[in-house]
Design a protein around this motif. Sequence first.
Motif, PDB file in Angstrom:
ATOM      1  N   ARG A  53      24.805  41.172  51.247  1.00 21.98           N
ATOM      2  CA  ARG A  53      23.794  42.209  51.487  1.00 21.98           C
ATOM      3  C   ARG A  53      22.515  41.486  51.856  1.00 21.98           C
ATOM      4  N   GLU A  54      21.957  41.824  53.003  1.00 17.83           N
ATOM      5  CA  GLU A  54      20.729  41.190  53.450  1.00 17.83           C
ATOM      6  C   GLU A  54      19.549  42.056  53.049  1.00 17.83           C
ATOM      7  N   GLU A  55      18.540  41.385  52.518  1.00 18.17           N
ATOM      8  CA  GLU A  55      17.303  42.054  52.119  1.00 18.17           C
ATOM      9  C   GLU A  55      16.154  41.174  52.598  1.00 18.17           C
ATOM     10  N   GLY A  56      15.610  41.510  53.764  1.00 19.37           N
ATOM     11  CA  GLY A  56      14.598  40.651  54.370  1.00 19.37           C
ATOM     12  C   GLY A  56      15.231  39.323  54.746  1.00 19.37           C
ATOM     13  N   GLN A  57      14.652  38.229  54.267  1.00 18.63           N
ATOM     14  CA  GLN A  57      15.181  36.897  54.557  1.00 18.63           C
ATOM     15  C   GLN A  57      16.207  36.439  53.523  1.00 18.63           C
ATOM     16  N   HIS A  58      16.431  37.263  52.521  1.00 11.37           N
ATOM     17  CA  HIS A  58      17.339  36.881  51.437  1.00 11.37           C
ATOM     18  C   HIS A  58      18.709  37.513  51.624  1.00 11.37           C
ATOM     19  N   ARG A  59      19.721  36.784  51.175  1.00 14.81           N
ATOM     20  CA  ARG A  59      21.095  37.283  51.202  1.00 14.81           C
ATOM     21  C   ARG A  59      21.622  37.276  49.772  1.00 14.81           C
ATOM     22  N   TYR A  60      22.260  38.375  49.412  1.00 12.56           N
ATOM     23  CA  TYR A  60      22.822  38.514  48.073  1.00 12.56           C
ATOM     24  C   TYR A  60      24.325  38.697  48.203  1.00 12.56           C
ATOM     25  N   TYR A  61      25.062  37.866  47.479  1.00 11.63           N
ATOM     26  CA  TYR A  61      26.516  37.864  47.555  1.00 11.63           C
ATOM     27  C   TYR A  61      27.117  38.513  46.317  1.00 11.63           C
ATOM     28  N   SER A  62      28.204  39.245  46.544  1.00 12.46           N
ATOM     29  CA  SER A  62      28.940  39.896  45.466  1.00 12.46           C
ATOM     30  C   SER A  62      30.421  39.598  45.623  1.00 12.46           C
ATOM     31  N   LEU A  63      31.096  39.527  44.497  1.00 18.79           N
ATOM     32  CA  LEU A  63      32.532  39.275  44.475  1.00 18.79           C
ATOM     33  C   LEU A  63      33.302  40.503  44.938  1.00 18.79           C
ATOM     34  N   GLN A  64      34.320  40.274  45.749  1.00 14.63           N
ATOM     35  CA  GLN A  64      35.270  41.303  46.176  1.00 14.63           C
ATOM     36  C   GLN A  64      36.642  40.794  45.754  1.00 14.63           C
ATOM     37  N   SER A  65      37.138  41.269  44.644  1.00 18.61           N
ATOM     38  CA  SER A  65      38.339  40.676  44.062  1.00 18.61           C
ATOM     39  C   SER A  65      39.657  41.182  44.646  1.00 18.61           C
ATOM     40  N   SER A  66      39.642  42.225  45.444  1.00 20.05           N
ATOM     41  CA  SER A  66      40.912  42.790  45.925  1.00 20.05           C
ATOM     42  C   SER A  66      41.784  41.795  46.693  1.00 20.05           C
ATOM     43  N   PRO A  67      41.225  40.848  47.475  1.00 21.18           N
ATOM     44  CA  PRO A  67      42.116  39.874  48.126  1.00 21.18           C
ATOM     45  C   PRO A  67      42.884  39.006  47.127  1.00 21.18           C
ATOM     46  N   LEU A  68      42.408  38.923  45.896  1.00 24.93           N
ATOM     47  CA  LEU A  68      43.098  38.127  44.883  1.00 24.93           C
ATOM     48  C   LEU A  68      44.339  38.834  44.346  1.00 24.93           C
ATOM     49  N   ASP A  69      44.530  40.101  44.723  1.00 28.25           N
ATOM     50  CA  ASP A  69      45.737  40.813  44.307  1.00 28.25           C
ATOM     51  C   ASP A  69      46.995  40.087  44.784  1.00 28.25           C
TER      52      ASP A  69
ATOM     53  N   ASP B 106      49.826  38.994  42.305  1.00 23.36           N
ATOM     54  CA  ASP B 106      51.216  39.424  42.480  1.00 23.36           C
ATOM     55  C   ASP B 106      52.163  38.225  42.503  1.00 23.36           C
ATOM     56  N   TRP B 107      51.752  37.173  43.188  1.00 23.35           N
ATOM     57  CA  TRP B 107      52.596  35.986  43.278  1.00 23.35           C
ATOM     58  C   TRP B 107      52.719  35.302  41.918  1.00 23.35           C
ATOM     59  N   LEU B 108      51.611  35.165  41.211  1.00 24.28           N
ATOM     60  CA  LEU B 108      51.633  34.493  39.905  1.00 24.28           C
ATOM     61  C   LEU B 108      52.437  35.270  38.865  1.00 24.28           C
ATOM     62  N   MET B 109      52.359  36.578  38.901  1.00 23.04           N
ATOM     63  CA  MET B 109      53.047  37.382  37.888  1.00 23.04           C
ATOM     64  C   MET B 109      54.551  37.166  37.934  1.00 23.04           C
ATOM     65  N   GLY B 110      55.071  36.740  39.059  1.00 20.45           N
ATOM     66  CA  GLY B 110      56.498  36.449  39.162  1.00 20.45           C
ATOM     67  C   GLY B 110      56.926  35.274  38.288  1.00 20.45           C
ATOM     68  N   PHE B 111      55.969  34.469  37.852  1.00 20.29           N
ATOM     69  CA  PHE B 111      56.268  33.311  37.020  1.00 20.29           C
ATOM     70  C   PHE B 111      56.220  33.622  35.529  1.00 20.29           C
TER      71      PHE B 111
ATOM     72  N   GLU C  50      58.196  47.383  37.018  1.00 17.03           N
ATOM     73  CA  GLU C  50      57.740  46.030  37.345  1.00 17.03           C
ATOM     74  C   GLU C  50      56.228  46.007  37.534  1.00 17.03           C
ATOM     75  N   ALA C  51      55.691  47.021  38.194  1.00 17.46           N
ATOM     76  CA  ALA C  51      54.244  47.090  38.408  1.00 17.46           C
ATOM     77  C   ALA C  51      53.507  47.221  37.080  1.00 17.46           C
ATOM     78  N   VAL C  52      54.033  48.051  36.181  1.00 23.85           N
ATOM     79  CA  VAL C  52      53.423  48.201  34.855  1.00 23.85           C
ATOM     80  C   VAL C  52      53.496  46.878  34.088  1.00 23.85           C
ATOM     81  N   GLY C  53      54.627  46.204  34.187  1.00 25.01           N
ATOM     82  CA  GLY C  53      54.777  44.904  33.529  1.00 25.01           C
ATOM     83  C   GLY C  53      53.788  43.887  34.049  1.00 25.01           C
ATOM     84  N   ARG C  54      53.599  43.852  35.373  1.00 21.26           N
ATOM     85  CA  ARG C  54      52.627  42.928  35.962  1.00 21.26           C
ATOM     86  C   ARG C  54      51.215  43.277  35.520  1.00 21.26           C
ATOM     87  N   ALA C  55      50.900  44.568  35.494  1.00 23.70           N
ATOM     88  CA  ALA C  55      49.562  44.990  35.074  1.00 23.70           C
ATOM     89  C   ALA C  55      49.308  44.605  33.614  1.00 23.70           C
ATOM     90  N   ALA C  56      50.314  44.777  32.769  1.00 24.38           N
ATOM     91  CA  ALA C  56      50.175  44.400  31.358  1.00 24.38           C
ATOM     92  C   ALA C  56      49.991  42.892  31.214  1.00 24.38           C
TER      93      ALA C  56
END
Length: 131
Positions: A63-79, A83-88, A108-114
């Motif tokens: 997010r740009e505010e004047g000359q400053h930029r503020y960054y925020s985490l977007q965790s959805s790509p980590l899904d 998903d890959w790790l939960m298989g282990f 399986e989805a509930v198990g991964r979420a848990a």
Amino acid sequence: MADIFDVIADRTRRDILQLLLERSRSTAKGTSVSHIVQSLGVSQPTVSKHLKVLRDAGLVSVREEGQHRYYSLQSSPLDEVDDWLMGFFPMDEPVPIALPEPAVHAAEAVGRAAASAKHVVASALRKLPGR
């Protein structure tokens, strides 16, 4: 777009993601580049280079505010990583074979979420003082 595993393989990028995660709990407006530089003790050009990679992978938003930029985490790509790790991790209760296919996928989805929730709680508990 770079493979998500390549993106998070770099220690500095993981440190930036961790910092943004921690800061997201205390501020909704994002974290400035200067704060990231100061917190991690790395140069501004290095931070900017890594933020570009993270932004291209969709892991951070800016997010740009004047000359400053503020960054925020977007965790959805980590899904994909989650998903890959939960298989282990074994599920505590095997899914009965008699279930119809959609129910098996749901179980399986509930198990991964848990398992994911268990991991989050365990990580948080390890960070408590005295641990």
